[in-house]
Design a protein around this motif. Sequence first.
Motif, PDB file in Angstrom:
ATOM      1  N   LYS A 270      17.661 -27.647 -19.950  1.00 50.34           N
ATOM      2  CA  LYS A 270      17.676 -28.576 -21.146  1.00 50.34           C
ATOM      3  C   LYS A 270      16.154 -28.992 -21.023  1.00 50.34           C
ATOM      4  CE  LYS A 270      22.419 -30.139 -21.440  1.00 50.34           C
ATOM      5  NZ  LYS A 270      23.253 -31.113 -21.287  1.00 50.34           N
ATOM      6  N   SER A 271      15.664 -28.992 -20.115  1.00 50.50           N
ATOM      7  CA  SER A 271      14.118 -29.607 -19.832  1.00 50.50           C
ATOM      8  C   SER A 271      12.990 -28.633 -20.094  1.00 50.50           C
ATOM      9  CB  SER A 271      14.086 -30.113 -18.592  1.00 50.50           C
ATOM     10  OG  SER A 271      13.841 -29.371 -17.575  1.00 50.50           O
ATOM     11  N   GLN A 272      13.458 -27.162 -20.481  1.00 47.79           N
ATOM     12  CA  GLN A 272      12.497 -26.184 -20.678  1.00 47.79           C
ATOM     13  C   GLN A 272      11.443 -26.568 -21.734  1.00 47.79           C
ATOM     14  OE1 GLN A 272      12.106 -23.529 -18.678  1.00 47.79           O
ATOM     15  NE2 GLN A 272      13.500 -24.398 -17.398  1.00 47.79           N
ATOM     16  N   GLU A 273      11.875 -27.132 -22.582  1.00 48.28           N
ATOM     17  CA  GLU A 273      11.205 -27.361 -23.682  1.00 48.28           C
ATOM     18  C   GLU A 273       9.858 -28.277 -23.551  1.00 48.28           C
ATOM     19  OE1 GLU A 273      13.333 -30.785 -26.292  1.00 48.28           O
ATOM     20  OE2 GLU A 273      13.970 -28.341 -26.642  1.00 48.28           O
ATOM     21  N   LEU A 274      10.205 -29.050 -22.415  1.00 46.80           N
ATOM     22  CA  LEU A 274       9.142 -30.079 -21.807  1.00 46.80           C
ATOM     23  C   LEU A 274       8.179 -29.782 -20.708  1.00 46.80           C
ATOM     24  CD1 LEU A 274      11.596 -33.271 -21.736  1.00 46.80           C
ATOM     25  CD2 LEU A 274       9.901 -32.618 -23.598  1.00 46.80           C
ATOM     26  N   GLN A 275       8.469 -28.453 -20.032  1.00 48.39           N
ATOM     27  CA  GLN A 275       7.715 -28.012 -19.018  1.00 48.39           C
ATOM     28  C   GLN A 275       6.321 -28.105 -19.544  1.00 48.39           C
ATOM     29  OE1 GLN A 275       8.591 -27.286 -15.831  1.00 48.39           O
ATOM     30  NE2 GLN A 275      10.610 -28.058 -16.467  1.00 48.39           N
ATOM     31  N   SER A 276       5.726 -27.894 -20.551  1.00 50.67           N
ATOM     32  CA  SER A 276       4.246 -27.899 -20.884  1.00 50.67           C
ATOM     33  C   SER A 276       3.763 -29.226 -20.514  1.00 50.67           C
ATOM     34  CB  SER A 276       4.052 -27.501 -22.376  1.00 50.67           C
ATOM     35  OG  SER A 276       4.860 -28.201 -23.032  1.00 50.67           O
TER      36      SER A 276
ATOM     37  N   HIS B 163       4.770 -39.187 -21.879  1.00 50.40           N
ATOM     38  CA  HIS B 163       5.967 -38.755 -22.745  1.00 50.40           C
ATOM     39  C   HIS B 163       6.789 -39.598 -22.606  1.00 50.40           C
ATOM     40  CE1 HIS B 163       8.506 -36.360 -25.315  1.00 50.40           C
ATOM     41  NE2 HIS B 163       9.251 -36.284 -24.216  1.00 50.40           N
TER      42      HIS B 163
END
Length: 505
Positions: free
Chosen positions: A433-439, A419
Amino acid sequence: MTDLNNETHGLRSWLERLNRAELPAMAVVVHDLLRLSQSETASVAQLTEVLMRDAALASKVLRVSNSVYCNPGREVIKTLSRAVVVVGFDQVRMIGLSVSLLDGLLKNSPREQLQALLARSFHGAVQARNMAQYLNQRQQEEVFIATLLSHIGELAFWSHAGKTADRLVASLNEPGADPDKVLKREIGVTFDQLTVGLLKTWNMGEIGQLIQASRSSDGPAARAVALGSTLAERVAGKGWTHESVQALIEPVAELIGTDAEHAWQQLVGSGQEAVRIAGNCSNADLQQWIPRADDLPLDLSALLQMEVVPGTPSVDEVSAERKPEVEADPLLQPNLEMLKLSVDHLKLMARAPMDVDTILHTVMQGLHRGAGIERIALMVLAEQQTQFRVRTAIGKGTQRWRETFALPCGDGAKHIFGHVLAQRDCLWLGGPKSQELQSLVTPAVVELVGSGPFAIAPVIAGSRRVGVLYGDMRLSGRELSASQLAAFKRVAELTGLCLQRLSQR
C-alpha cells in the motif's frame, strides 16, 4: 564585606546587616514577579519590564529560554517577548524568579552549606509547585516561592555572614552540639526567626504567612509547601529509595487526589525537572546536591521490590553517572505489561504535565521495551523549522543519529518526513500500500536511517507541529505487526497531547 561579629548579634542587628547587602534588590524583583503571578491582567510588557531592570538577569533568562530543557525545538530566541511566545508566560516568569533568587544568594559566597541548602530548597520548591498544579493554578508561584524562601534566613546568613559563618560551622561541628543553643550563643537568633524577619522587611508578609502555615500544614497550599520541603530534605539526606521517602507517597497522593502510582511518578518526574532547571538557572553546580532520579523505575511496584545488597552502590549513587544507552536485542520481544504501563503514564501526563525528558523517556521505553520495536527516534523541527533533528533515540546504532542527523524541511525539500507531518497520518513504509509513497523516501532519508521498511507518525501538540516519531525493525529484518503499529500510532498521539499540556503549564 568586613566581619561585624562584635556588632551583629540578635534579630534586629542581623536584619540591619543583611538589608545593607544586595538582598533587598533581589527581593524587589521577586516581589514584583510574584505580584504579576497574582494578577489576572498581567501582560507580556509588564513581565519584560521587570526583567529588563537588570541586564544580567534579562540575559540569563534568555540563555535559559534557549536551553534544550525549555526549548527542545531549538528555535533561536533573541528577545524576552519572543521567549514568552516560545516558552510560555508562566515558564519565563518562573525562570526569572529562579535566576534572581539563585544568583542573588550565590553571588558572594558559594560555600558548601549554602549550595547544599539552596539546592534542597530549590528541589522542594519544584516538588511543591508541581503538587500545587492539582490544587489552584493561581497559587503555583506562591507555593514555589514560599518553599524556596522557607529557609531564606539561613540562606542569607551563609551567603553574607563572612567569618561569622566560619565560626558557626566550627561550633556546630563540636561533639554533642545543640544547634539551637549554638545559634543563640553565636548569633543571638534562630534561622526561623531570621526568615520571618526578612520577609516582613521585604514586604512579603503573605509568603511568610504561607511558610508559617506550612509548619502545621494548615490548608492545601501549606501542605504542598510542607511536603515539598520534607521530601527534598529526606532525599538529600537519605536518597530516593529510603523508606522515609516512600512514606511520603501516600500523603502526596491524598493531597493531589490520585493513586500512589501516579504520585510516585509525579515525585520522580519533579525530581528530574529540578535537576535540569537547577543546572540551567544557576552559575554554581547545584545539580550535584540533588540526588538524581533518572534511573528510578516509574513503576512503584518495581521500586518496592528492589533489594539493596550490602556493599553495592545504591540507585542514587549509580545514577549520578549517566548509564550507556541500552542497545536493542536483535530478537527483542514485546512486553505487554511494560507497554500498558507506559501508555497509562502518558495518559496521566497528558492531564498533569511532567518535564519534557520524563515524557520522552516514557515514550522511548514504551515503544522499545514495551512494543518491542528495535529502533525508535523522535525527529523534531529545529533551527526555526528548517531542519529535522533527532531529539531522542533508542536502539542499536541510533547514537550517531543524535550526533549527525539533519534533514532539511520546507517547500523545497519534499520527503516522507515532511509529507507525514503535513498529512498528519501514521504510515508503515514497506508494504504494497505504500508503493506510491516510495518516491518520498529520498536518498537523503536512506542515507540517514538506512534502507528498508519503517513506521513514521506525526507528533502534533495542539496546533503546533513538533516533528515525527520514527520506528523500524532493521536489526532482525522482521516486519511490524498490526498491534505494534497500533501501539506506535497511539503513543505518537499521546506524545503530542503530553507536550501540548506541558506548553499550557
